[in-house]
Design a protein around this motif. Structure first.
Motif, PDB file in Angstrom:
ATOM      1  N   GLY A 137       0.815  -1.212   0.000  1.00 27.21           N
ATOM      2  CA  GLY A 137       0.000   0.000   0.000  1.00 27.21           C
ATOM      3  C   GLY A 137       0.849   1.262   0.000  1.00 27.21           C
ATOM      4  N   SER A 138       0.243   2.389  -0.374  1.00 27.93           N
ATOM      5  CA  SER A 138       0.978   3.647  -0.540  1.00 27.93           C
ATOM      6  C   SER A 138       0.619   4.670   0.534  1.00 27.93           C
ATOM      7  N   PHE A 139       1.630   5.403   0.948  1.00 29.68           N
ATOM      8  CA  PHE A 139       1.472   6.571   1.813  1.00 29.68           C
ATOM      9  C   PHE A 139       1.828   7.784   0.957  1.00 29.68           C
ATOM     10  N   LEU A 140       0.832   8.618   0.693  1.00 26.15           N
ATOM     11  CA  LEU A 140       0.979   9.758  -0.198  1.00 26.15           C
ATOM     12  C   LEU A 140       0.818  11.032   0.614  1.00 26.15           C
ATOM     13  N   PHE A 141       1.876  11.866   0.642  1.00 25.20           N
ATOM     14  CA  PHE A 141       1.776  13.094   1.421  1.00 25.20           C
ATOM     15  C   PHE A 141       2.616  14.199   0.778  1.00 25.20           C
ATOM     16  N   ASN A 142       2.353  15.433   1.205  1.00 19.50           N
ATOM     17  CA  ASN A 142       3.151  16.551   0.719  1.00 19.50           C
ATOM     18  C   ASN A 142       3.529  17.465   1.875  1.00 19.50           C
ATOM     19  N   VAL A 143       4.608  18.222   1.667  1.00 18.53           N
ATOM     20  CA  VAL A 143       5.095  19.193   2.647  1.00 18.53           C
ATOM     21  C   VAL A 143       5.529  20.439   1.887  1.00 18.53           C
ATOM     22  N   TRP A 144       5.411  21.568   2.516  1.00 16.17           N
ATOM     23  CA  TRP A 144       5.849  22.802   1.864  1.00 16.17           C
ATOM     24  C   TRP A 144       7.362  22.831   1.697  1.00 16.17           C
ATOM     25  N   ASP A 145       7.794  23.420   0.598  1.00 16.69           N
ATOM     26  CA  ASP A 145       9.206  23.717   0.373  1.00 16.69           C
ATOM     27  C   ASP A 145       9.586  24.888   1.289  1.00 16.69           C
ATOM     28  N   THR A 146      10.747  25.470   1.099  1.00 18.53           N
ATOM     29  CA  THR A 146      11.207  26.570   1.947  1.00 18.53           C
ATOM     30  C   THR A 146      10.259  27.759   1.892  1.00 18.53           C
ATOM     31  N   LEU A 147      10.275  28.548   2.922  1.00 12.03           N
ATOM     32  CA  LEU A 147       9.437  29.737   2.979  1.00 12.03           C
ATOM     33  C   LEU A 147       9.703  30.659   1.794  1.00 12.03           C
ATOM     34  N   GLU A 148      10.959  30.753   1.390  1.00 12.65           N
ATOM     35  CA  GLU A 148      11.315  31.655   0.291  1.00 12.65           C
ATOM     36  C   GLU A 148      10.698  31.224  -1.034  1.00 12.65           C
ATOM     37  N   SER A 149      10.295  29.950  -1.146  1.00 13.51           N
ATOM     38  CA  SER A 149       9.683  29.466  -2.379  1.00 13.51           C
ATOM     39  C   SER A 149       8.185  29.747  -2.439  1.00 13.51           C
ATOM     40  N   HIS A 150       7.631  30.308  -1.377  1.00 12.83           N
ATOM     41  CA  HIS A 150       6.193  30.574  -1.280  1.00 12.83           C
ATOM     42  C   HIS A 150       6.004  32.086  -1.220  1.00 12.83           C
ATOM     43  N   GLU A 151       5.635  32.696  -2.341  1.00 17.88           N
ATOM     44  CA  GLU A 151       5.618  34.157  -2.427  1.00 17.88           C
ATOM     45  C   GLU A 151       4.661  34.790  -1.421  1.00 17.88           C
ATOM     46  N   VAL A 152       3.487  34.229  -1.243  1.00 14.68           N
ATOM     47  CA  VAL A 152       2.513  34.821  -0.328  1.00 14.68           C
ATOM     48  C   VAL A 152       2.985  34.714   1.117  1.00 14.68           C
ATOM     49  N   GLU A 153       3.426  33.527   1.525  1.00 19.23           N
ATOM     50  CA  GLU A 153       3.804  33.363   2.929  1.00 19.23           C
ATOM     51  C   GLU A 153       5.121  34.065   3.245  1.00 19.23           C
ATOM     52  N   SER A 154       5.973  34.245   2.252  1.00 23.14           N
ATOM     53  CA  SER A 154       7.161  35.082   2.450  1.00 23.14           C
ATOM     54  C   SER A 154       6.744  36.516   2.747  1.00 23.14           C
ATOM     55  N   ALA A 155       5.726  36.994   2.025  1.00 24.01           N
ATOM     56  CA  ALA A 155       5.233  38.354   2.253  1.00 24.01           C
ATOM     57  C   ALA A 155       4.600  38.472   3.634  1.00 24.01           C
ATOM     58  N   VAL A 156       3.914  37.429   4.083  1.00 23.46           N
ATOM     59  CA  VAL A 156       3.323  37.456   5.419  1.00 23.46           C
ATOM     60  C   VAL A 156       4.419  37.527   6.482  1.00 23.46           C
ATOM     61  N   ILE A 157       5.462  36.731   6.332  1.00 20.20           N
ATOM     62  CA  ILE A 157       6.564  36.746   7.297  1.00 20.20           C
ATOM     63  C   ILE A 157       7.269  38.106   7.299  1.00 20.20           C
TER      64      ILE A 157
END
Length: 269
Positions: A137-157
């Protein structure tokens, strides 16, 4: 061992609606569609979703896997109550991803979108996933890359650093973006006795109607709220965050690039 909700993992009853309305389509829906498509390509008769939140991925799984038996779970009762009304059909349960009570070999597929970053003992949780997965069976998941790769959340920080230069809130950097290391992902999966099948970096574009909507979502609909409450009254802080975020992102429609790592691990056959 389960540690229960903390300030980084808790949602008040009012938060899921704000989270879903302000951040769902803008930040999480693009990756939910991508994850559901991947789920359709592997055996998926019995599906367990962990940290289902407001049901954004769940809705995608219901559409992509019409014949699957889906059990959707979250640690927070407020999330389960909101999501079960939003996406009826699956079996909805309050469950701790670090203390799964399901029998061995209960599921063909376990899915988790942007949830494993919140787990204090990830390897232990992955071992639990391996236990409830059927052989192969498979375990399928995702995680965010670095903060700098996320334009919106970089702006929030950056906005947090501007408004609170002596003690900026760091929830976004510390938790959602705190697991952005492919080597660590690979090592943790393997340490749990799973085989890493895929590890892909996926870049997508998020869209929001305005910076004001994003400010409301992050300030009132995520655990950033608790860090802000330690620094002042939310009724005063949210307009200040909105103004500062609008200066960075502009008026009107917001489009921001973001990237994440998508992992598929397989249980021993």
């Amino acid at each position: 061992m389960s540690e229960g909700p903390t300030a980084d993992t808790s949602w008040l009853e009012s938060m899921p609606e704000v989270y879903d309305r302000c951040l769902g389509l803008a930040i999480f829906a693009p990756y939910a569609a991508e994850l559901a498509l991947r789920a359709s390509a592997v055996p998926h008769g019995r599906v367990l979703e962990l940290a289902a939140g407001t049901g954004i991925v769940t809705a995608g799984l219901v559409e992509a896997l019409p014949d699957a038996e889906i059990t959707a779970t979250d640690l927070n009762q407020a999330m389960v109550a909101y999501a079960s009304a939003r996406t009826p059909g699956p079996t909805w349960e309050v469950a701790d991803a670090q203390a799964l009570s399901y029998a061995d070999d209960s599921f063909d597929l376990v899915v988790c979108q942007f949830g494993v970053m919140f787990l204090p003992d990830r390897i232990g949780a992955y071992r639990g996933v391996r236990r409830v997965l059927a052989p192969g069976g498979s375990f399928l998941f995702n995680v965010w890359d670095t903060l700098e790769s996320h334009e919106v959340e970089s702006a929030v920080i950056d906005t947090m650093a501007e408004l609170f230069p002596d003690d900026p809130p760091d929830f976004l950097r510390r938790v959602p973006h705190g697991y952005a290391d492919p080597s660590r992902l690979r090592a943790d999966v393997q340490a749990a006795g799973l085989t890493l099948a895929d590890l892909d970096r996926v870049q997508l574009t998020g869209k929001a109607p305005s910076a004001a909507v994003l400010a409301e979502g992050y300030c009132l609909g995520t655990p950033l709220r608790f860090e802000l409450q330690e620094r002042g009254d939310l009724a005063d802080l949210v307009p200040r965050v909105t103004k500062a975020l609008t200066r960075r992102l502009g008026d009107g429609l917001i489009e921001g690039e973001m990237s994440a790592y998508v992992v598929r691990a397989v249980a021993p056959a």
